[in-house]
Design an enzyme around this catalytic site. Structure first.
Site, mmCIF file in Angstrom:
data_model
loop_
_atom_site.group_PDB
_atom_site.id
_atom_site.type_symbol
_atom_site.label_atom_id
_atom_site.label_comp_id
_atom_site.label_asym_id
_atom_site.label_seq_id
_atom_site.Cartn_x
_atom_site.Cartn_y
_atom_site.Cartn_z
ATOM 1 N N SER A 181 -4.607 -17.638 -20.266
ATOM 2 C CA SER A 181 -3.920 -16.973 -21.378
ATOM 3 C C SER A 181 -2.533 -16.531 -20.919
ATOM 4 O O SER A 181 -2.332 -16.232 -19.738
ATOM 5 C CB SER A 181 -4.725 -15.743 -21.774
ATOM 6 O OG SER A 181 -3.925 -14.856 -22.534
ATOM 7 N N SER A 182 -1.615 -16.421 -21.875
ATOM 8 C CA SER A 182 -0.260 -15.984 -21.516
ATOM 9 C C SER A 182 -0.216 -14.525 -21.070
ATOM 10 O O SER A 182 0.792 -14.081 -20.524
ATOM 11 C CB SER A 182 0.691 -16.190 -22.706
ATOM 12 O OG SER A 182 0.228 -15.475 -23.829
ATOM 13 N N CYS A 183 -1.319 -13.774 -21.268
ATOM 14 C CA CYS A 183 -1.292 -12.368 -20.831
ATOM 15 C C CYS A 183 -1.446 -12.229 -19.323
ATOM 16 O O CYS A 183 -1.409 -11.120 -18.804
ATOM 17 C CB CYS A 183 -2.344 -11.555 -21.573
ATOM 18 S SG CYS A 183 -4.011 -11.920 -21.054
ATOM 19 N N HIS A 230 -7.455 -11.151 -33.372
ATOM 20 C CA HIS A 230 -6.028 -11.194 -33.065
ATOM 21 C C HIS A 230 -5.242 -10.945 -34.357
ATOM 22 O O HIS A 230 -5.812 -10.919 -35.455
ATOM 23 C CB HIS A 230 -5.662 -12.551 -32.459
ATOM 24 C CG HIS A 230 -6.196 -12.734 -31.081
ATOM 25 N ND1 HIS A 230 -7.356 -13.431 -30.824
ATOM 26 C CD2 HIS A 230 -5.745 -12.302 -29.878
ATOM 27 C CE1 HIS A 230 -7.590 -13.411 -29.521
ATOM 28 N NE2 HIS A 230 -6.636 -12.738 -28.924
ATOM 29 N N TYR A 241 -8.632 -8.459 -18.948
ATOM 30 C CA TYR A 241 -8.727 -9.884 -19.307
ATOM 31 C C TYR A 241 -7.766 -10.701 -18.433
ATOM 32 O O TYR A 241 -8.129 -11.764 -17.922
ATOM 33 C CB TYR A 241 -8.364 -10.013 -20.785
ATOM 34 C CG TYR A 241 -8.441 -11.394 -21.356
ATOM 35 C CD1 TYR A 241 -9.663 -12.029 -21.547
ATOM 36 C CD2 TYR A 241 -7.284 -12.058 -21.772
ATOM 37 C CE1 TYR A 241 -9.725 -13.290 -22.118
ATOM 38 C CE2 TYR A 241 -7.346 -13.321 -22.341
ATOM 39 C CZ TYR A 241 -8.572 -13.926 -22.512
ATOM 40 O OH TYR A 241 -8.632 -15.185 -23.080
ATOM 41 N N LYS A 244 -8.513 -13.802 -15.848
ATOM 42 C CA LYS A 244 -7.909 -15.129 -16.038
ATOM 43 C C LYS A 244 -7.081 -15.546 -14.810
ATOM 44 O O LYS A 244 -7.051 -16.725 -14.449
ATOM 45 C CB LYS A 244 -7.061 -15.140 -17.313
ATOM 46 C CG LYS A 244 -7.904 -15.078 -18.596
ATOM 47 C CD LYS A 244 -8.808 -16.307 -18.711
ATOM 48 C CE LYS A 244 -9.624 -16.360 -19.965
ATOM 49 N NZ LYS A 244 -10.498 -17.535 -20.042
HETATM 50 O O1 GFB Z 1 -2.867 -10.588 -31.537
HETATM 51 P P1 GFB Z 1 -2.973 -9.262 -30.898
HETATM 52 O O2 GFB Z 1 -4.199 -8.481 -31.178
HETATM 53 O O3 GFB Z 1 -2.853 -9.392 -29.347
HETATM 54 O O4 GFB Z 1 -1.740 -8.359 -31.389
HETATM 55 P P2 GFB Z 1 -1.729 -9.427 -28.197
HETATM 56 C C1 GFB Z 1 -0.420 -8.832 -31.410
HETATM 57 C C2 GFB Z 1 0.501 -7.779 -32.034
HETATM 58 O O5 GFB Z 1 0.212 -7.682 -33.433
HETATM 59 C C3 GFB Z 1 0.361 -6.374 -31.471
HETATM 60 C C4 GFB Z 1 0.097 -6.314 -33.803
HETATM 61 O O6 GFB Z 1 1.651 -5.787 -31.374
HETATM 62 C C5 GFB Z 1 -0.459 -5.642 -32.546
HETATM 63 O O7 GFB Z 1 -0.241 -4.252 -32.576
HETATM 64 N N1 GFB Z 1 -0.738 -6.189 -35.000
HETATM 65 C C6 GFB Z 1 -0.306 -5.787 -36.239
HETATM 66 C C7 GFB Z 1 -2.063 -6.440 -35.108
HETATM 67 N N2 GFB Z 1 -1.327 -5.731 -37.088
HETATM 68 C C8 GFB Z 1 -2.431 -6.136 -36.422
HETATM 69 C C9 GFB Z 1 -3.797 -6.286 -36.819
HETATM 70 O O8 GFB Z 1 -4.208 -6.031 -37.949
HETATM 71 N N3 GFB Z 1 -4.664 -6.766 -35.852
HETATM 72 C C10 GFB Z 1 -4.241 -7.067 -34.584
HETATM 73 N N4 GFB Z 1 -5.138 -7.544 -33.703
HETATM 74 N N5 GFB Z 1 -2.953 -6.895 -34.193
HETATM 75 C C11 GFB Z 1 -3.752 -10.303 -26.910
HETATM 76 C C12 GFB Z 1 -4.484 -9.896 -25.683
HETATM 77 O O9 GFB Z 1 -2.635 -9.509 -26.948
HETATM 78 O O10 GFB Z 1 -3.309 -11.630 -26.861
HETATM 79 C C13 GFB Z 1 -5.476 -10.870 -25.266
HETATM 80 O O11 GFB Z 1 -5.043 -8.606 -25.895
HETATM 81 C C14 GFB Z 1 -4.973 -12.292 -25.314
HETATM 82 O O12 GFB Z 1 -5.884 -10.547 -23.989
HETATM 83 C C15 GFB Z 1 -4.250 -12.593 -26.588
HETATM 84 O O13 GFB Z 1 -4.131 -12.547 -24.221
HETATM 85 C C16 GFB Z 1 -3.617 -13.958 -26.613
HETATM 86 O O14 GFB Z 1 -0.851 -10.608 -28.334
HETATM 87 O O15 GFB Z 1 -0.998 -8.126 -28.096
#
Ligand code: GFB
Length: 313
Positions: free
Chosen positions: A110-112, A182, A139, A143
């Site tokens: 993952s890119s994280c 996500h 995570y 990875k």
């Molecule tokens: O996709 P996401 O949950 O993961 O959130 P990450 C991306 C951005 O979208 C964050 C915002 O800044 C969230 O605060 N966001 C806005 C929301 N509204 C929402 C919502 O309703 N739901 C969610 N989920 N986010 C993940 C990692 O990070 O990326 C994993 O935690 C993994 O480990 C994945 O690497 C690809 O991009 O921040």
């Protein structure tokens, strides 16, 4: 160098997930036998069971797409699960693959894995050059260990095990649960439900300023098969879309595709996470692969899948 999948027994670990199911779809045209094992048949956390399954099934190649995954809140809420489950799955599968002479294995990361403040776009060499984003460091560490397992088995045992690092993914098979998903599937669901209920607004998490790069899972599956067939080296390979977008802009785009025209509100008690996460996928482009599915088109397809798979159509 090329690895021919034709006639091979190919195990897709995690075939019920979004990535694994896309890899299975993509493999249908490769002339291989696709091996799968649901959780009811094989618990990938169980070392003895994994060893026994590999010894009995003798796969030639493995796509390691099984993982405990989730969005920013899930990662932040369940650090033990994200660290333990992912370490166990990758250690069990990679060791069993080695013991049974699997010829080629592709591990999905993952890119994280990259530092929170890595220079953008992020090159592969940025790995382990700075502190991680705290919401998903558990995570990320699992990875990173997966990449290192592939490199270690290559170095010590000569195994042809490679690693691909996808950016944020979306598409058919995604998780639409608002707590654990996500951002993209969450926005699709929120905009759809608001449209249907005639609500005046939707609420997104955080400030909307973070930027993310989104790749359709069918593009990722194609890249994985491409790498399996053509790449054989120690270094991991970024798999990105090549462009990023702010969460606020993404919300606007999703609302447009779905036909929701209300207001956007912010829940600032939720984390923003990494400010920006755009990868440099020049290494993969140099090998001859580029993505095909544009974001608007991909979102429309994902919305369609959401409607039909959840009986909302
Ligand atoms: O996709 P996401 O949950 O993961 O959130 P990450 C991306 C951005 O979208 C964050 C915002 O800044 C969230 O605060 N966001 C806005 C929301 N509204 C929402 C919502 O309703 N739901 C969610 N989920 N986010 C993940 C990692 O990070 O990326 C994993 O935690 C993994 O480990 C994945 O690497 C690809 O991009 O921040």
């Amino acid at each position: 160098m090329s690895y021919d999948l034709n006639g091979k027994r190919v195990f897709v670990a995690g075939h019920r997930g979004m990535v694994g199911s896309a890899i299975c779809r993509r493999l249908e045209s490769e002339g291989c036998t696709i091996l799968t094992a649901g959780r009811d048949v094989l618990d990938l956390l169980d070392q003895a069971a994994v060893r026994a399954w590999f010894a009995a099934e003798k796969p030639d190649a493995v796509f390691l797409a099984a993982a405990k995954v989730g969005g920013i809140l899930a990662n932040d809420s369940w650090p033990a699960d994200f660290l333990y489950d992912n370490l166990m799955i990758e250690a069990n599968v990679i060791e069993a693959a080695f013991r049974t002479g699997v010829g080629k294995l592709l591990f999905l990361g993952s890119s994280c894995i990259y530092p929170k403040f890595a220079p953008q776009p992020i090159v592969e060499q940025a790995l382990l050059t700075g502190p991680l984003e705290p919401t998903n460091e558990w995570y990320a560490i699992a990875k990173i260990a997966g990449i290192k397992l592939c490199q270690a088995y290559r170095r010590q045992h000569g195994c042809d095990y490679i690693s691909a690092m996808p950016t944020n993914l979306y598409g058919p098979g995604d998780n639409f649960d608002l707590q654990s998903s996500h951002v993209l599937p969450a926005l699709i669901r929120k905009a759809h439900e608001a449209k249907v209920e005639g609500a005046g607004s939707i609420t997104i998490w955080g400030t909307g300023t973070p930027r993310r790069e989104f790749l359709h899972v069918d593009d990722l599956a194609d890249a994985c098969v491409f790498l399996m067939k053509t790449y054989s080296d120690d270094g991991h390979v970024n798999v990105g879309f090549g462009d990023d977008i702010s969460i606020a802009e993404l919300t606007g785009l999703v609302a447009e595709v779905i036909g929701f025209s209300g207001a956007i509100e912010h829940d600032l008690t939720k984390p923003d996470g990494t400010p920006r996460k755009l990868m440099d996928s020049g290494k993969l482009a140099g090998l001859g692969w580029t993505p095909r599915i544009g974001l608007r088109e991909g979102i429309a397809g994902a919305y369609d899948w959401f409607l039909s798979s959840t009986g909302r159509r």
